[in-house]
Design a protein around this motif. Structure first.
Motif, short mmCIF file in Angstrom:
data_model
loop_
_atom_site.label_atom_id
_atom_site.label_comp_id
_atom_site.label_asym_id
_atom_site.label_seq_id
_atom_site.Cartn_x
_atom_site.Cartn_y
_atom_site.Cartn_z
N GLN A 231 0.87 -1.08 -0.08
CA GLN A 231 -0.08 -0.12 -0.03
C GLN A 231 0.87 1.40 0.08
OE1 GLN A 231 -2.14 0.58 3.72
NE2 GLN A 231 -1.15 -1.30 4.29
N LEU B 282 0.55 3.23 -5.43
CA LEU B 282 -0.70 2.17 -5.71
C LEU B 282 -1.88 3.40 -5.92
CD1 LEU B 282 0.23 -0.76 -3.62
CD2 LEU B 282 0.67 -0.34 -5.93
N ASP B 283 -2.05 4.16 -4.92
CA ASP B 283 -3.39 5.02 -4.84
C ASP B 283 -3.20 5.74 -6.02
OD1 ASP B 283 -3.71 4.05 -2.47
OD2 ASP B 283 -3.16 5.99 -1.37
N THR C 171 -4.09 3.47 -9.14
CA THR C 171 -5.51 3.16 -9.05
C THR C 171 -6.44 4.09 -9.85
OG1 THR C 171 -5.20 1.69 -7.09
CG2 THR C 171 -7.48 2.22 -7.61
N LYS C 172 -6.01 5.49 -9.75
CA LYS C 172 -6.76 6.69 -10.15
C LYS C 172 -6.53 6.62 -11.64
CE LYS C 172 -7.06 9.16 -5.90
NZ LYS C 172 -6.68 10.18 -5.14
N ASN D 23 -3.64 4.59 -14.15
CA ASN D 23 -2.55 3.81 -14.41
C ASN D 23 -1.79 4.38 -15.75
OD1 ASN D 23 -4.32 3.24 -16.91
ND2 ASN D 23 -4.05 0.80 -16.53
N GLU E 242 -0.15 -2.15 -13.93
CA GLU E 242 -1.19 -2.71 -13.10
C GLU E 242 -0.35 -3.70 -12.36
OE1 GLU E 242 -3.53 -5.57 -15.90
OE2 GLU E 242 -2.82 -4.47 -17.49
N ILE E 243 -1.47 -4.16 -11.04
CA ILE E 243 -0.92 -4.83 -9.94
C ILE E 243 -0.72 -6.32 -10.48
CG2 ILE E 243 -1.15 -5.68 -7.77
CD1 ILE E 243 -2.70 -2.86 -7.39
N GLU F 18 -1.55 -9.99 -9.30
CA GLU F 18 -2.40 -10.61 -8.46
C GLU F 18 -1.93 -11.81 -8.01
OE1 GLU F 18 -4.64 -8.79 -6.78
OE2 GLU F 18 -4.94 -7.19 -8.36
N ASN G 183 4.64 -6.23 -3.16
CA ASN G 183 3.68 -6.22 -4.29
C ASN G 183 4.57 -6.11 -5.56
OD1 ASN G 183 1.17 -5.69 -5.50
ND2 ASN G 183 1.27 -3.60 -4.99
#
Length: 161
Positions: free
Chosen positions: A64, A68-69, A72-73, A75, A106-107, A109, A144
């Motif tokens: 986090q 990352l924030d 997310t808003k 990319n 992108e993250i 997963e 991450n």
């Protein structure tokens, strides 16, 4: 929808796509730029792993945080690297290759892929496989991985003079 990008102004300094990929593989770190808060850009130095198999860039970091924030808003990101540079015999200025990549982040997963990418990235910096495994044992659950799909890549050879 294919996006239009401005052509490089100094095309005689342009390096090939193969040279760009070589710089991405060898450069120890670069700068990731994101659309930041309050209209300010946000740029941070990061280590990268360029995967020749899929042509993507991978980065590791915390689970986090601001990076990352922001991703997310929005990319869309920019990643820039410079090679070590060199001096031509008898000349004083440095020559170096730079590469600018525009793309989308992108993250990752899949935890197995996260740890696999972390190992590949760590191979560039850690002295032994044992030290890599020890670090993954200690911090692997808190890491991450981000993947950047490159939409545009350009590079040039610059003479600092």
């Amino acid at each position: 929808m294919e996006e239009e990008f401005r052509k490089m102004r100094r095309f005689r300094q342009e390096i090939t796509e193969e040279e760009c990929r070589q710089v991405l593989k060898e450069a120890p770190r670069g700068v990731l730029a994101l659309r930041g808060e309050n209209g300010y850009p946000y740029a941070i130095p990061l280590n990268q792993f360029y995967n020749e198999e899929d042509g993507k860039l991978y980065f590791h970091g915390a689970l986090q945080g601001l990076k990352l924030d922001l991703i997310t808003k929005n990319n869309k990101v920019c990643f820039t690297v410079l090679d070590e540079g060199f001096k031509k015999e008898g000349e004083w200025p440095w020559h170096f290759r730079s590469v600018v990549c525009l793309g989308r982040m992108e993250i990752v997963e899949n935890r197995d892929k996260v740890l696999s990418i972390c190992r590949k990235l760590a191979e560039r910096f850690y002295p032994t496989k044992e030290s890599i495994e020890e670090e993954i044992r200690k911090a692997g659950s808190r890491v991450n991985v981000l993947v950047m799909t490159i939409d545009r890549m350009s590079g040039k050879l610059v003479k600092e003079a």
